[in-house]
Design a protein around this motif. Structure first.
Motif, PDB file in Angstrom:
ATOM      1  N   UNK A  83      90.138  48.022 106.859  1.00  0.00           N
ATOM      2  CA  UNK A  83      89.858  48.934 107.972  1.00  0.00           C
ATOM      3  C   UNK A  83      89.949  50.386 107.538  1.00  0.00           C
ATOM      4  N   UNK A  84      89.673  50.621 106.267  1.00  0.00           N
ATOM      5  CA  UNK A  84      89.760  51.988 105.751  1.00  0.00           C
ATOM      6  C   UNK A  84      88.661  52.882 106.281  1.00  0.00           C
ATOM      7  N   UNK A  85      87.615  52.303 106.900  1.00  0.00           N
ATOM      8  CA  UNK A  85      86.550  53.130 107.451  1.00  0.00           C
ATOM      9  C   UNK A  85      87.068  54.018 108.582  1.00  0.00           C
ATOM     10  N   UNK A  86      88.245  53.731 109.096  1.00  0.00           N
ATOM     11  CA  UNK A  86      88.848  54.595 110.123  1.00  0.00           C
ATOM     12  C   UNK A  86      89.170  55.979 109.583  1.00  0.00           C
ATOM     13  N   UNK A  87      89.246  56.105 108.272  1.00  0.00           N
ATOM     14  CA  UNK A  87      89.572  57.399 107.659  1.00  0.00           C
ATOM     15  C   UNK A  87      88.347  58.282 107.459  1.00  0.00           C
ATOM     16  N   UNK A  88      87.205  57.865 107.956  1.00  0.00           N
ATOM     17  CA  UNK A  88      85.967  58.630 107.747  1.00  0.00           C
ATOM     18  C   UNK A  88      86.074  60.087 108.175  1.00  0.00           C
ATOM     19  N   UNK A  89      86.532  60.392 109.390  1.00  0.00           N
ATOM     20  CA  UNK A  89      86.613  61.812 109.779  1.00  0.00           C
ATOM     21  C   UNK A  89      87.551  62.629 108.887  1.00  0.00           C
ATOM     22  N   UNK A  90      88.656  62.011 108.453  1.00  0.00           N
ATOM     23  CA  UNK A  90      89.595  62.735 107.591  1.00  0.00           C
ATOM     24  C   UNK A  90      88.979  62.977 106.219  1.00  0.00           C
ATOM     25  N   UNK A  91      88.255  61.979 105.681  1.00  0.00           N
ATOM     26  CA  UNK A  91      87.569  62.166 104.407  1.00  0.00           C
ATOM     27  C   UNK A  91      86.527  63.282 104.504  1.00  0.00           C
ATOM     28  N   UNK A  92      85.806  63.307 105.601  1.00  0.00           N
ATOM     29  CA  UNK A  92      84.797  64.359 105.785  1.00  0.00           C
ATOM     30  C   UNK A  92      85.449  65.733 105.865  1.00  0.00           C
ATOM     31  N   UNK A  93      86.627  65.812 106.483  1.00  0.00           N
ATOM     32  CA  UNK A  93      87.343  67.086 106.563  1.00  0.00           C
ATOM     33  C   UNK A  93      87.738  67.584 105.182  1.00  0.00           C
ATOM     34  N   UNK A  94      88.233  66.679 104.335  1.00  0.00           N
ATOM     35  CA  UNK A  94      88.643  67.097 102.991  1.00  0.00           C
ATOM     36  C   UNK A  94      87.444  67.442 102.118  1.00  0.00           C
ATOM     37  N   UNK A  95      86.360  66.692 102.260  1.00  0.00           N
ATOM     38  CA  UNK A  95      85.163  67.024 101.482  1.00  0.00           C
ATOM     39  C   UNK A  95      84.558  68.355 101.902  1.00  0.00           C
ATOM     40  N   UNK A  96      84.767  68.733 103.155  1.00  0.00           N
ATOM     41  CA  UNK A  96      84.214  69.990 103.669  1.00  0.00           C
ATOM     42  C   UNK A  96      85.162  71.164 103.509  1.00  0.00           C
ATOM     43  N   UNK A  97      86.308  70.951 102.867  1.00  0.00           N
ATOM     44  CA  UNK A  97      87.260  72.039 102.692  1.00  0.00           C
ATOM     45  C   UNK A  97      86.657  73.142 101.823  1.00  0.00           C
ATOM     46  N   UNK A  98      87.024  74.380 102.132  1.00  0.00           N
ATOM     47  CA  UNK A  98      86.444  75.516 101.422  1.00  0.00           C
ATOM     48  C   UNK A  98      87.090  75.756 100.064  1.00  0.00           C
ATOM     49  N   UNK A  99      88.283  75.223  99.839  1.00  0.00           N
ATOM     50  CA  UNK A  99      88.992  75.487  98.593  1.00  0.00           C
ATOM     51  C   UNK A  99      88.492  74.563  97.492  1.00  0.00           C
ATOM     52  N   UNK A 100      88.239  75.116  96.321  1.00  0.00           N
ATOM     53  CA  UNK A 100      87.706  74.345  95.207  1.00  0.00           C
ATOM     54  C   UNK A 100      88.724  73.339  94.680  1.00  0.00           C
ATOM     55  N   UNK A 101      90.007  73.696  94.659  1.00  0.00           N
ATOM     56  CA  UNK A 101      91.021  72.780  94.140  1.00  0.00           C
ATOM     57  C   UNK A 101      91.112  71.516  94.985  1.00  0.00           C
ATOM     58  N   UNK A 102      90.967  71.657  96.290  1.00  0.00           N
ATOM     59  CA  UNK A 102      90.996  70.493  97.171  1.00  0.00           C
ATOM     60  C   UNK A 102      89.787  69.610  96.908  1.00  0.00           C
ATOM     61  N   UNK A 103      88.629  70.219  96.696  1.00  0.00           N
ATOM     62  CA  UNK A 103      87.416  69.445  96.401  1.00  0.00           C
ATOM     63  C   UNK A 103      87.558  68.673  95.095  1.00  0.00           C
ATOM     64  N   UNK A 104      88.113  69.322  94.086  1.00  0.00           N
ATOM     65  CA  UNK A 104      88.307  68.642  92.801  1.00  0.00           C
ATOM     66  C   UNK A 104      89.281  67.477  92.949  1.00  0.00           C
ATOM     67  N   UNK A 105      90.352  67.679  93.736  1.00  0.00           N
ATOM     68  CA  UNK A 105      91.360  66.627  93.905  1.00  0.00           C
ATOM     69  C   UNK A 105      90.789  65.412  94.632  1.00  0.00           C
ATOM     70  N   UNK A 106      89.964  65.626  95.644  1.00  0.00           N
ATOM     71  CA  UNK A 106      89.431  64.487  96.399  1.00  0.00           C
ATOM     72  C   UNK A 106      88.323  63.774  95.634  1.00  0.00           C
ATOM     73  N   UNK A 107      87.604  64.484  94.776  1.00  0.00           N
ATOM     74  CA  UNK A 107      86.500  63.859  94.040  1.00  0.00           C
ATOM     75  C   UNK A 107      86.954  63.145  92.773  1.00  0.00           C
ATOM     76  N   UNK A 108      88.189  63.371  92.327  1.00  0.00           N
ATOM     77  CA  UNK A 108      88.656  62.692  91.114  1.00  0.00           C
ATOM     78  C   UNK A 108      88.713  61.183  91.294  1.00  0.00           C
TER      79      UNK A 108
END
Length: 828
Positions: free
Chosen positions: A419-444
């Protein structure tokens, strides 16, 4: 001219000595006879050399001893044992680091070490100078594993007893704690109870808090050597008492050790001793200002993880409530400002770090422990207990907190699966973050996140999802990483795109990701990024189940890249072909890219020819005789073209030698000679994988052809009536039908999806008359024309016969084989 200033240079002890020399007599002191052997030179320097020479000689002791025989080794060890005790602090500290190396690398035997060097270690431990004593204590800890039990009991135990005395310095007693912990691993249990247990109790009750908290840390290795009954009766009461210590650091270290004790305790001890002690500590921390809340937040995840099986639901809710306070510690109701009365968890006095930094570190530690709390809470209670907390961590004003949350998000998705698809909105929030370090951390680890959220095999994907938004966010992340010039992170996210086909539908993959990857391959950029794009693009084409889209993508690549005016794009085409060879079957590669690659042997750019030369051995491994004899001849011609072209170019000798090296590897590549009678049970693992790939490719083609079939036709007439104006190359497909294990050799298997060329028609006409082509005929008859059988291509067990490409292949026609039976329908 002004004198040169060397003040910026690093200080060199040798240079400083040279500048201090003023007379020739002083220079002579540093001269050593060059005719001396390394052993004589070493002994001479230790006896008459200067300090700087001795330092250099002692640094080379392991290397010197490794090159000597046993007799010479004893001479060196004897000289060292007499030199070190009388030397200064510098030489003692240096040799204390070298002695463990002699044992770990087995340069000297344990007996030689005990006889010659171990007395030096014991004397160094008992030295009054603290720096020398500490260095030799550290050395003793490292060499303890190489000593016998008798030596430990006879020589080391008295040292530990002496060092644990209250009259010794604090640092000496701390080293005694480490020695006791280490000795229990090599001591028998009865000797531990008799000799070491009184020392352990004495150190736990030491008057200095530094000794007590070091003993808390040392109890964890000790408990592994005790049985459960002894641990509950002796060690657990000592640790419980330390949790009530007046010093907060001792209480925290004791709490951490208590959690590590849980796997070695029984259920009753945990319920009656451990859980109440932890509850008291949490209550005392949350009810007043506590400067050690950061330490609590660091270990809170492990604490909950170990105690989860022993807590009631009310206790779990209490722990979760405390954790939620940690996650918002220092934030106001709006979540943007720091307030002074944050849930009574504020650090009142701390001179080392600012108050706001302590709040941030507390929330960062809580974010790091979030996956452990999800396991503690359970996936069924996640929405009610921790979803709001996760949203607050994702939207935290501190970049460190968001970065830590993003780094562990894939673990949360794994625990919530399916049931991990429930995290979709939270994943979208992190992918849309303006900070580059956060983007690198989520994409690793985005590949694991997408797998657990969208892969149908592990996730219950809802009908209405945010596929398109997530896909667009991934592409935006790539664009932002590309502009940051961080090629490693950019190449990593492109590699993780290979998970997209198994998670998203073909339309999203084809419309959004394929143009992006194709643009990366054809653009000017970092080579690692382009290579990653090639590998991912091959995965995308392989995963696409629509025949039209697959054909279009491959056609664009072959047409645009192989004939591009840019040499870089032609090199990328060769790299793409290497990726295709890994993803597709041999049949697919021979039909779509093989001859195009061979035509590049005449390329005018050296780098392109060099890239092709590296690919030649893999190309040859795709061929099977006698089916691919024509392709083998073309491959040999391409090899000759490469050698001749670079032999005439005198300016590229290194590159020409490199090409010749790969052509030699290609020549040494052994080829398999296949027979129609080879059994399926004799297939290798590589052949079975290739057969599976080929069957999958045929299934895609068959699915594409199904709507177009309205009635059945004679397959032979369909081949015979093929369009003669087609430019598709079919040489070898009819004249030499494949005998691979994955291809059916029945008469219906010679149906070609593409029209025959005129040359193919002639070959078919010759087969109809019962005649053979010159190549075919020479492979079935002996030079004297008698038709006697040559060495068979398979033995009586049906095992493949391996021959070199340059060896002639002689085959005897078998009237029962499927090749022979193919003539019957052709005569009709």
């Amino acid at each position: 001219m002004d004198p040169i200033d060397y003040a910026f240079d690093f200080e060199d002890p040798y240079e400083s000595v040279v500048h201090q020399i003023k007379t020739p007599d002083e220079i002579l002191k540093f001269k050593v006879d060059e005719t001396l052997s390394p052993l004589d030179r070493f002994l001479h320097i230790l006896k008459k050399g200067e300090d700087i020479q001795k330092h250099s000689a002692l640094n080379t002791v392991p290397k010197l001893l490794a090159s000597l025989e046993n007799k010479d080794k004893d001479m060196v060890l004897k000289r060292l044992s007499s030199f070190i005790p009388d030397s200064g602090e510098e030489f003692n500290v240096l040799m204390a680091k070298k002695f463990p190396i002699l044992l770990k690398e087995r340069i000297i035997s344990e007996q030689s070490f005990y006889k010659q060097l171990f007395p030096v270690v014991i004397n160094g431990v008992q030295t009054k100078m603290s720096s020398i004593s500490q260095a030799w204590n550290t050395c003793l800890l490292e060499v303890l594993a190489f000593l016998s039990k008798e030596v430990i009991e006879k020589d080391v135990l008295p040292v530990v007893r002496k060092n644990s005395d209250l009259r010794q310095t604090v640092q000496t007693r701390v080293l005694a704690c480490k020695l006791v912990s280490k000795m229990t691993q090599y001591y028998e249990f009865s000797l531990v109870m008799r000799d070491l247990l009184p020392i352990i109790k004495h150190l736990c009750q030491d008057i200095e808090y530094e000794v007590r908290w070091n003993m808390c840390v040392s109890l964890v290795p000790i408990v592994k050597t005790f049985d459960t009954e002894t641990t509950v009766k002796i060690l657990l009461p000592e640790l419980i008492e330390l949790t009530n210590d007046e010093e907060k650091i001792v209480k925290f270290k004791a709490l951490t050790a208590l959690v590590d004790f849980v796997p070695f305790l029984d259920e009753d001890s945990i319920n009656h001793s451990v859980v109440p002690a932890v509850d008291r500590y949490i209550e005392s921390t949350s009810l007043r200002h506590d400067a050690h809340i950061v330490e609590v937040s660091r270990v809170f995840g492990g604490l909950c993880y170990h105690l989860s099986d022993y807590l009631t639901e009310d206790k779990k809710n209490y722990y979760l409530s405390f954790y939620r306070k940690l996650c918002v510690n220092g934030l106001s109701d709006s979540g943007t400002k720091t307030r002074r009365d944050s849930m009574q968890l504020i650090h009142s006095n701390n001179q080392q770090k600012p108050e706001v930094d302590m709040f941030t570190e507390c929330r960062q530690n809580a974010a790091f422990n979030f996956p452990a709390l999800v396991s503690f809470c359970g996936g069924s209670n996640f929405v009610a207990q921790l979803e709001k907390t996760l949203r607050s961590l994702v939207s935290d004003p501190s970049v460190l907190v968001k970065k830590t949350t993003a780094a562990g998000f894939h673990e949360v998705a794994r625990m919530l699966s399916p049931k991990a698809v429930l995290l979709e909105p939270i994943l979208y929030t992190m992918l849309s973050d303006e900070n580059l370090e956060v983007k690198v951390a989520i994409t690793k680890n985005i590949n694991h996140t997408l797998h657990y959220m969208y892969n149908p095999s592990v996730s219950e994907v809802a009908q209405k999802t945010m596929h398109e938004k997530i896909a667009d966010s991934l592409i935006e992340n790539y664009e932002m990483l590309r502009e940051s010039n961080d090629w490693r992170a950019t190449a990593l996210i492109i590699q993780h795109f290979s998970t997209v086909p198994s998670c998203f539908n073909d339309e999203i993959t084809y419309r959004r990701f394929y143009p992006l990857l194709y643009r990366i391959v054809t653009s000017h950029g970092s080579r690692p990024i382009k290579v990653s794009a090639c590998e991912t693009l091959a995965v995308f084409i392989r995963a696409n189940r629509k025949f039209e889209q697959r054909s279009e993508m491959i056609g664009n690549i072959v047409k645009n890249l192989s004939r591009s005016e840019s040499s870089a794009q032609r090199i990328m085409f060769i790299e793409l072909c290497r990726c295709f060879a890994q993803q597709f079957s041999r049949r697919f590669c021979k039909e779509h890219i093989f001859e195009t690659l061979l035509d590049m042997s005449n390329d005018r750019v050296l780098d392109v020819r060099l890239a092709l030369g590296k690919f030649l051995p893999m190309l040859k491994s795709m061929l099977r005789l006698p089916v691919d004899r024509n392709l083998l001849q073309k491959l040999e011609q391409s090899v000759r073209n490469l050698i001749n072209h670079d032999y005439q170019n005198k300016q590229s000798n290194p590159s020409a030698s490199t090409i010749r090296y790969y052509t030699q590897l290609c020549d040494q590549q052994e080829m398999l000679v296949e027979s129609a009678m080879d059994s399926l049970h004799n297939l290798s693992k590589e052949d079975r994988e290739d057969q599976s790939k080929e069957e999958d490719e045929k299934a895609v083609e068959t699915q594409h052809k199904k709507p177009k079939k309205h009635h059945h036709h004679n397959p032979v007439s369909k081949v015979a009536l093929g369009n003669s104006t087609s430019k598709t190359r079919t040489t070898g497909k009819i004249e030499h039908p494949k005998s691979s294990k994955g291809i059916n050799l029945s008469p219906t298997s010679i149906v070609s999806p593409s029209p025959l060329s005129p040359s193919a028609k002639n070959n078919l006409h010759n087969l109809d008359k019962g005649a053979m082509s010159p190549v075919r005929k020479s492979s079935f008859t002996t030079p004297n024309g008698s038709g006697a059988s040559s060495p068979s291509i398979s033995n009586h067990n049906g095992v493949k016969d391996v021959r070199r490409a340059s060896m002639p292949v002689s085959l005897t026609p078998d009237p029962n084989s499927k090749r022979h039976s193919m003539k019957t329908p052709l005569k009709k």
